[in-house]
Write a protein that holds these residues in place. Sequence first.
Motif, short mmCIF file in Angstrom:
data_model
loop_
_atom_site.label_atom_id
_atom_site.label_comp_id
_atom_site.label_asym_id
_atom_site.label_seq_id
_atom_site.Cartn_x
_atom_site.Cartn_y
_atom_site.Cartn_z
N PRO A 40 7.90 110.21 7.96
CA PRO A 40 6.43 110.09 7.97
C PRO A 40 5.83 109.76 6.60
CG PRO A 40 7.11 112.06 9.14
CD PRO A 40 8.33 111.51 8.47
N ILE A 41 6.37 110.35 5.54
CA ILE A 41 5.85 110.06 4.20
C ILE A 41 6.12 108.61 3.82
CG2 ILE A 41 6.08 110.63 1.75
CD1 ILE A 41 6.62 113.52 2.65
N GLY A 42 7.34 108.17 4.08
CA GLY A 42 7.69 106.78 3.77
C GLY A 42 6.86 105.79 4.57
N LEU A 43 6.70 106.06 5.87
CA LEU A 43 5.89 105.16 6.70
C LEU A 43 4.42 105.19 6.30
CD1 LEU A 43 7.37 105.57 10.27
CD2 LEU A 43 7.45 103.57 8.79
N TYR A 44 3.93 106.34 5.85
CA TYR A 44 2.54 106.43 5.42
C TYR A 44 2.29 105.47 4.25
CZ TYR A 44 -1.71 108.15 3.28
OH TYR A 44 -2.96 108.23 2.73
N VAL A 51 1.20 96.96 5.06
CA VAL A 51 0.67 96.49 6.34
C VAL A 51 -0.85 96.43 6.32
CG1 VAL A 51 0.53 96.97 8.82
CG2 VAL A 51 2.68 97.35 7.60
N PHE A 52 -1.48 97.56 6.02
CA PHE A 52 -2.93 97.62 6.18
C PHE A 52 -3.70 97.00 5.02
CE2 PHE A 52 -1.48 101.28 8.82
CZ PHE A 52 -1.77 100.70 10.03
N GLU A 53 -3.23 97.17 3.78
CA GLU A 53 -3.97 96.61 2.65
C GLU A 53 -3.53 95.17 2.34
OE1 GLU A 53 -3.67 99.30 -0.63
OE2 GLU A 53 -4.97 100.79 0.31
N SER A 63 -7.51 102.02 5.14
CA SER A 63 -6.05 102.04 5.23
C SER A 63 -5.51 103.47 5.18
CB SER A 63 -5.42 101.20 4.12
OG SER A 63 -5.69 101.76 2.85
N TYR A 64 -6.21 104.39 4.52
CA TYR A 64 -5.80 105.80 4.53
C TYR A 64 -5.78 106.35 5.96
CZ TYR A 64 -6.35 106.38 -0.53
OH TYR A 64 -6.23 106.30 -1.88
N PHE A 65 -6.84 106.04 6.68
CA PHE A 65 -6.99 106.56 8.03
C PHE A 65 -5.89 106.03 8.95
CE2 PHE A 65 -8.86 106.03 12.30
CZ PHE A 65 -9.06 107.36 12.60
N ALA A 71 1.76 107.92 10.38
CA ALA A 71 2.59 109.07 10.00
C ALA A 71 2.62 110.13 11.10
CB ALA A 71 2.08 109.67 8.69
N VAL A 72 1.49 110.38 11.73
CA VAL A 72 1.44 111.37 12.81
C VAL A 72 2.27 110.90 14.01
CG1 VAL A 72 -0.10 112.45 14.50
CG2 VAL A 72 -0.73 112.38 12.10
#
Length: 100
Positions: A40-44, A51-53, A63-65, A71-72
Amino acid sequence: MEKYSNDITAPAADFRGNDGSLVSALKTLLFFTILMVTLPIGLYFASKAYVFEAFMGMSSNDSYFYAAIVAVVAVHVVLALFVYVAWNEGSRQSHEGKQD
């Protein structure tokens, strides 16, 4: 008056199963513990940065959201895989123990 001996002739029963199954269960638990921490940390951070930015051009706040959602979902996938593996490991050991 009778004297009772404190000598035990029968060995104590071992309810843990054989040592192979215990080691196998501990290896499975260790593997999924490491996976639960790292994935989860790595994927976050990877999904946020790449991906998002970078790819989708989102702002840092957005992108945080979305990276948190990734991660969840990863946590739930790892938990589901652990339950599946543990369930099958238990049923496999019970089938190996039964010899009809």
